[in-house]
Write a protein that holds these residues in place. Structure first.
Motif, PDB file in Angstrom:
ATOM      1  N   SER A 281       0.829  -1.198   0.000  1.00  0.00           N
ATOM      2  CA  SER A 281       0.000   0.000   0.000  1.00  0.00           C
ATOM      3  C   SER A 281       0.866   1.253   0.000  1.00  0.00           C
ATOM      4  O   SER A 281       1.661   1.471   0.917  1.00  0.00           O
ATOM      5  N   TRP A 282       0.717   2.067  -1.041  1.00  0.00           N
ATOM      6  CA  TRP A 282       1.495   3.310  -1.077  1.00  0.00           C
ATOM      7  C   TRP A 282       1.037   4.255   0.016  1.00  0.00           C
ATOM      8  O   TRP A 282       1.791   5.084   0.517  1.00  0.00           O
ATOM      9  N   ARG A 283      -0.215   4.109   0.423  1.00  0.00           N
ATOM     10  CA  ARG A 283      -0.735   4.992   1.478  1.00  0.00           C
ATOM     11  C   ARG A 283       0.058   4.801   2.763  1.00  0.00           C
ATOM     12  O   ARG A 283       0.448   5.759   3.417  1.00  0.00           O
ATOM     13  N   THR A 342      -8.750   4.775   4.532  1.00  0.00           N
ATOM     14  CA  THR A 342      -8.506   5.945   5.375  1.00  0.00           C
ATOM     15  C   THR A 342      -7.635   5.557   6.552  1.00  0.00           C
ATOM     16  O   THR A 342      -6.716   6.293   6.945  1.00  0.00           O
ATOM     17  N   GLY A 343      -7.914   4.388   7.098  1.00  0.00           N
ATOM     18  CA  GLY A 343      -7.153   3.916   8.258  1.00  0.00           C
ATOM     19  C   GLY A 343      -5.680   3.777   7.961  1.00  0.00           C
ATOM     20  O   GLY A 343      -4.840   3.970   8.845  1.00  0.00           O
ATOM     21  N   LEU A 382      -8.357  -0.803  16.074  1.00  0.00           N
ATOM     22  CA  LEU A 382      -9.082   0.340  16.639  1.00  0.00           C
ATOM     23  C   LEU A 382      -9.251   1.438  15.586  1.00  0.00           C
ATOM     24  O   LEU A 382     -10.324   2.038  15.462  1.00  0.00           O
ATOM     25  N   ILE A 383      -8.181   1.680  14.827  1.00  0.00           N
ATOM     26  CA  ILE A 383      -8.262   2.687  13.766  1.00  0.00           C
ATOM     27  C   ILE A 383      -9.347   2.285  12.768  1.00  0.00           C
ATOM     28  O   ILE A 383     -10.207   3.078  12.393  1.00  0.00           O
ATOM     29  N   ASP A 384      -9.302   1.006  12.363  1.00  0.00           N
ATOM     30  CA  ASP A 384     -10.304   0.520  11.417  1.00  0.00           C
ATOM     31  C   ASP A 384     -11.705   0.642  11.999  1.00  0.00           C
ATOM     32  O   ASP A 384     -12.647   1.012  11.305  1.00  0.00           O
ATOM     33  N   HIS A 385     -11.817   0.339  13.284  1.00  0.00           N
ATOM     34  CA  HIS A 385     -13.125   0.418  13.930  1.00  0.00           C
ATOM     35  C   HIS A 385     -13.703   1.822  13.765  1.00  0.00           C
ATOM     36  O   HIS A 385     -14.882   1.981  13.440  1.00  0.00           O
ATOM     37  N   CYS A 386     -12.863   2.835  13.958  1.00  0.00           N
ATOM     38  CA  CYS A 386     -13.346   4.214  13.841  1.00  0.00           C
ATOM     39  C   CYS A 386     -13.797   4.509  12.415  1.00  0.00           C
ATOM     40  O   CYS A 386     -14.824   5.150  12.194  1.00  0.00           O
ATOM     41  N   VAL A 387     -13.029   4.024  11.430  1.00  0.00           N
ATOM     42  CA  VAL A 387     -13.391   4.273  10.033  1.00  0.00           C
ATOM     43  C   VAL A 387     -14.710   3.560   9.706  1.00  0.00           C
ATOM     44  O   VAL A 387     -15.602   4.132   9.075  1.00  0.00           O
ATOM     45  N   VAL A 388     -14.839   2.316  10.168  1.00  0.00           N
ATOM     46  CA  VAL A 388     -16.063   1.557   9.904  1.00  0.00           C
ATOM     47  C   VAL A 388     -17.246   2.223  10.589  1.00  0.00           C
ATOM     48  O   VAL A 388     -18.326   2.353  10.005  1.00  0.00           O
ATOM     49  N   GLU A 389     -17.040   2.683  11.823  1.00  0.00           N
ATOM     50  CA  GLU A 389     -18.130   3.343  12.538  1.00  0.00           C
ATOM     51  C   GLU A 389     -18.593   4.593  11.795  1.00  0.00           C
ATOM     52  O   GLU A 389     -19.783   4.901  11.766  1.00  0.00           O
ATOM     53  N   ALA A 390     -17.652   5.308  11.202  1.00  0.00           N
ATOM     54  CA  ALA A 390     -18.023   6.513  10.449  1.00  0.00           C
ATOM     55  C   ALA A 390     -18.936   6.131   9.289  1.00  0.00           C
ATOM     56  O   ALA A 390     -19.932   6.806   9.006  1.00  0.00           O
ATOM     57  N   ASN A 391     -18.593   5.022   8.618  1.00  0.00           N
ATOM     58  CA  ASN A 391     -19.429   4.537   7.509  1.00  0.00           C
ATOM     59  C   ASN A 391     -20.808   4.160   8.022  1.00  0.00           C
ATOM     60  O   ASN A 391     -21.828   4.507   7.417  1.00  0.00           O
TER      61      ASN A 391
END
Lengths: 409, 453
Positions: A281-283, A342-343, A382-391
């Motif tokens: 991932s370049w990100r 995003t995460g 946890l980071i992913d959780h926040c991104v998923v929650e936003a969705n």
């Protein structure tokens, strides 16, 4: 190839349940699918599949590791002959052969131990053998000092494969990067063989090659090791025989350090392979460097009498130690990194920030990259959780809006 | 001004064997079969027995849950077999065509005058209700639930899609399409949206519908993707989705007073000698449609009703699926053994991955992929793969994981009600881990429906 195929078809029944060697079925299938692309066809869903599979994916990562590995081998020889004062009169191939012979046993041990456990695990669960360890097994020898004993590598690899991977369900299920768990195990279990001035340059001969006595004034301290013990004003890194080293030396990799981590150039070639092929991932890669450079710049304002690393420029920070290696090969491990797009930015950025913070402000650990990646591995969910929650929130808000409109009507 | 929605994500595959419009030869077949499995969500109760005479439009079976929803015979003739499988599951009802062309007369209707209730009853009696599908669950629509909106898809950009069949929507089938769309508009309080791929076609649609232009690669043609961008489905809402090719059937029924299920069907794929179009009705044997139009070869072949991504595998003695306008034939590939395939440069492989040289060459349309999976099934290792070909604001990987775990709350939160298995076809193609995503989604939707009802 037809003869080989025929042979495989002939012996195959013996490995199937009820056959003479049915206990080795997973191993047989592993080798068969290694030799020939499985001819299984789609049972449901799409009728055509992309030709990429996890074998090819892992192969590309190994190819990307080769420049750093080959340079690492050369550098092991280079540092050795520099230490015994015989660099000028030794040819390129002798230097390389010395390093090759010093590193090869480590690769063999890592693969034999790791793959052995994987084979047993796969057979116990009647699974196919998975390819994940092909990369881990290559990473492990590259992130240890050259003088780490083989038995320690064997113990640490076994620990990591069993407790960081197999107990979680195998490839794709682990929370922590297997290679880094191996290194962390070594680092905390056998600190004297993983850090300090004694382990990064091999001073004895390897399989009878390169015997000699160490020159006067030799010190095996790595630049970051020198930094950790530095006090007072101006800082000049020296190589193992006391000559000053430039940032260019560090970028090219002619400095002592763990086997694969020293050459930022070779690592960048690997990064190019990973990014061009689209495997990594370049990100993540970009944001690790961004986080590292930014934090290094901020740290230059710290008090150098307490924190000697404040004397380093951001470029020096990313060229030294394992930062670049961690950014390119460790942080980008898709299984243990953040999985949302995003995460990935957040995850990578924090890896970079933490790696430099640990390096600068914690004198107990001259190198922070390993701990930074492991720490962020734990936080990736946890980071992913926040991104998923936003969705999810977007979707719930939409539903709520419509429901409230209905009530008004 | 027509609304235009541009989608960046998607899967652009070009493979060999695209059908070329010709004289659209009609396929005359001695028998036609109705396969209840085609109609997802329908619990079949057969009403005929072998020996019964039927007309085109006579009911063959009805849905046990909604007895007014029927499946009818597309041709006139005699029922020759009702084949059952395990636990007496109905596999197919075979009708031997007599060629007389007798049709049940439902009466010509004026679409502007007919009452919505009468229209509903007519569609159910004439067996056209099964062409209306609903979200959530992607099943045959529940006639007792009024849809919030209706979404009609009027183009297809899957590999080897039957473009000619869709072109006819704007020429010879246009009148029937218009009448059909007007009929749909009477069945909802909401709007009828029609997804098209060219602005120009908007002028050939009736005023009562709202055209929306979609620009983008597959799956932009999917109803799920389109409705997600126009007006997404929330929990508790129901929308209907139809293919414009099936709306034509509704139009013909109202115009002629009898059913005419003739479709323009693409016969395509790399194994077809002359990829072309024929006309046939649903349930026509694949063998009659393909005939001897095959490349001479000894290897195994795969026959697909529909396209290579969302179609269903049929045996050579199978039948054209009720919803499909395409028969694709590709090599099966189960006799191919590529030596060290994972290490080869891959000049001529079909892949989105830049690890193969073919991805760096100018794109060509001469690859003829077979049905091999090209690897073993793994846990989801690579991240972000699905997102690249999934043009919705849904996190496909997380939704798939929620479905596998069957966590109902999580599935609802992540948007299970908006999706159909076909929306995951592109993800399934690119998946390095070779997971059967469409099967996972189908099973998840079926289980969810059981839990919720």
């Amino acid at each position: 190839m037809k003869a080989l195929r025929k042979f495989l078809d002939k012996v195959k029944p013996q490995f199937e349940p009820g056959g003479k060697f049915s206990a080795l079925q997973s191993v047989f299938e592993g080798f068969e699918s290694f030799l020939f692309v499985p001819s299984t066809t789609a049972r449901s869903g799409v009728h055509i599949h992309d030709a990429i599979d996890s074998k090819r994916t892992m192969t590309v990562v190994i190819i990307a590791l080769l420049p750093a590995l080959l340079f690492g081998m050369y550098n092991v020889g280079y540092q050795h002959y520099l230490a015994i004062g015989a660099l000028a009169q030794t040819g390129f191939w002798t230097i390389f052969a010395y390093g090759f012979l010093a590193v090869l046993p480590k690769i063999v041990v890592a693969y034999v131990v790791g793959l052995g456990i994987e084979f047993i695990g796969a057979q116990l669960r009647h699974h196919e053998i998975q390819e994940g360890f092909l990369v881990s097994g290559m990473l492990i020898p590259m992130i240890v000092p050259v003088d780490t004993p083989l038995w320690m590598i064997a113990v640490a690899t076994a620990f990591a494969v069993i407790f960081a991977k197999e107990v979680f369900g195998g490839t794709g299920m682990n929370i922590f990067n297997v290679a880094l768990v191996t290194r962390a195990f070594l680092f905390f279990a056998y600190p004297s063989k993983m850090s300090g001035d004694e382990v990064f340059v091999r001073t004895t001969d390897t399989f009878g090659i390169g015997s000699g006595t160490v020159v006067d004034g030799f010190s095996g301290a790595t630049p970051l090791g020198q930094l950790a013990t530095h006090t007072g004003g101006d800082l000049t890194f020296t190589n193992i025989v006391g000559e000053p080293i430039t940032t260019l030396d560090a970028f090219l990799g002619f400095i002592p350090g763990s086997i694969g981590e020293t050459s930022t150039l070779a690592i960048l070639i690997g990064a190019a392979i990973l990014l061009i092929s689209g495997i990594a991932s370049w990100r993540i890669m970009l944001s690790v460097f961004a986080g590292g450079l930014l934090t290094s710049w901020i740290c230059t304002f710290a008090d150098p009498s307490t924190y000697a690393a404040a004397l380093l420029s951001p470029i020096e920070q990313v060229c030294l130690g394992g930062f670049a290696f961690a950014a390119v090969f460790m942080a980008t491990d898709p299984v243990t990194a953040a999985r949302t797009e995003t995460g990935k930015y957040i995850y990578g950025f924090l890896v970079g920030v933490l790696a430099i913070l640990i390096r600068v402000f914690n004198s107990g650990y001259p190198e922070g990259a390993m701990l930074a990646v492991l720490f962020m591995n734990a936080f990736a969910p946890l980071i992913d959780h926040c991104v998923v929650e936003a969705n999810i929130r977007r979707r719930m808000k939409r539903a709520k809006q419509i429901n409230s409109e209905e009530v008004k009507l | 001004m027509v609304r235009v929605i541009k989608l960046k994500k998607g899967l652009n595959l070009c493979i060999e064997g695209e059908a070329v419009p010709g004289n659209d030869k009609p396929v005359t077949s001695g028998e036609v079969a109705v396969v209840p499995d085609n109609y997802v969500g329908l619990l079949p109760k057969v009403t005929v027995k072998p020996g019964d005479k039927v007309k085109a439009g006579s009911p063959l079976l009805y849905d046990k849950n909604h007895e007014t929803v029927q499946v009818v015979s597309p041709v006139s003739g005699e029922v020759v077999a009702v084949e059952r499988g395990e636990r007496r599951k109905v596999l197919k009802i075979v009708v031997k065509a007599d060629g007389a062309g007798e049709k049940v007369d439902f009466g010509v209707q004026d679409v502007d005058r007919i009452a919505p209730e009468a229209l509903r009853d007519l569609l159910q009696a004439a067996g056209l209700w099964v062409y209306i599908k609903q979200r959530p669950y992607d099943i045959v629509a529940d006639p007792n639930v009024a849809p919030r909106d209706i979404f009609v898809t009027a183009f297809d950009n899957a590999p080897l899609a039957p473009r000619h069949a869709y072109d006819l929507l704007w020429s010879s089938d246009n009148r029937a399409l218009q009448v059909g769309l007007k009929a749909l508009a009477r069945l909802t309080q909401g709007k009828v949206y029609v997804g098209i791929d060219e602005e120009a076609n908007a002028t050939r649609l009736p005023d009562c519908v709202e055209p929306v232009v979609f620009k983008g690669a597959f799956p932009a043609c999917n109803a799920g993707v389109q409705l997600h961008h126009i007006a997404p489905v929330n929990k508790g809402e129901t929308v209907w989705t139809l293919c414009a090719l099936d709306v034509v059937f509704i139009g013909r029924l109202l115009l002629k007073g009898s059913i005419d299920l003739t479709r323009t069907v693409a016969v395509c794929g790399s194994e077809v000698a002359h990829p072309t179009y024929v006309t046939a009705c649903p349930g026509t044997p694949v063998a009659d449609i393909v005939g001897d139009n095959l490349v001479p070869a000894q290897h195994h072949r795969r026959y697909i009703s529909g396209n290579v991504l969302t179609g269903v595998r049929v045996m050579p003695d199978g039948y054209l699926d009720a919803y499909h306008s395409q028969i694709t034939v590709i090599p099966e590939g189960d006799e191919t053994h590529d030596f060290l395939g994972w290490a080869m440069p891959g000049l001529r492989v079909l892949s989105l991955s830049r690890t193969f040289l073919s991805r760096w060459l100018p794109s060509r349309c001469d690859s003829n992929p077979d049905a091999r999976i090209h690897g073993g099934e793994r846990a989801i290792i690579m991240s972000g793969e699905y997102d690249k070909v999934f043009p919705m604001d849904i996190l496909p990987e997380y939704l798939i994981k929620a479905i596998i775990a069957f966590d109902i709350d999580r599935m609802e939160q992540l948007g299970i009600y908006e999706v159909a298995p076909e929306d995951f076809a592109a993800c399934e193609f690119v998946d390095t881990s070779k997971l059967p995503l469409q099967q996972i989604v189908r099973n998840g939707l079926d289980l969810l429906r059981k839990e919720m009802c």
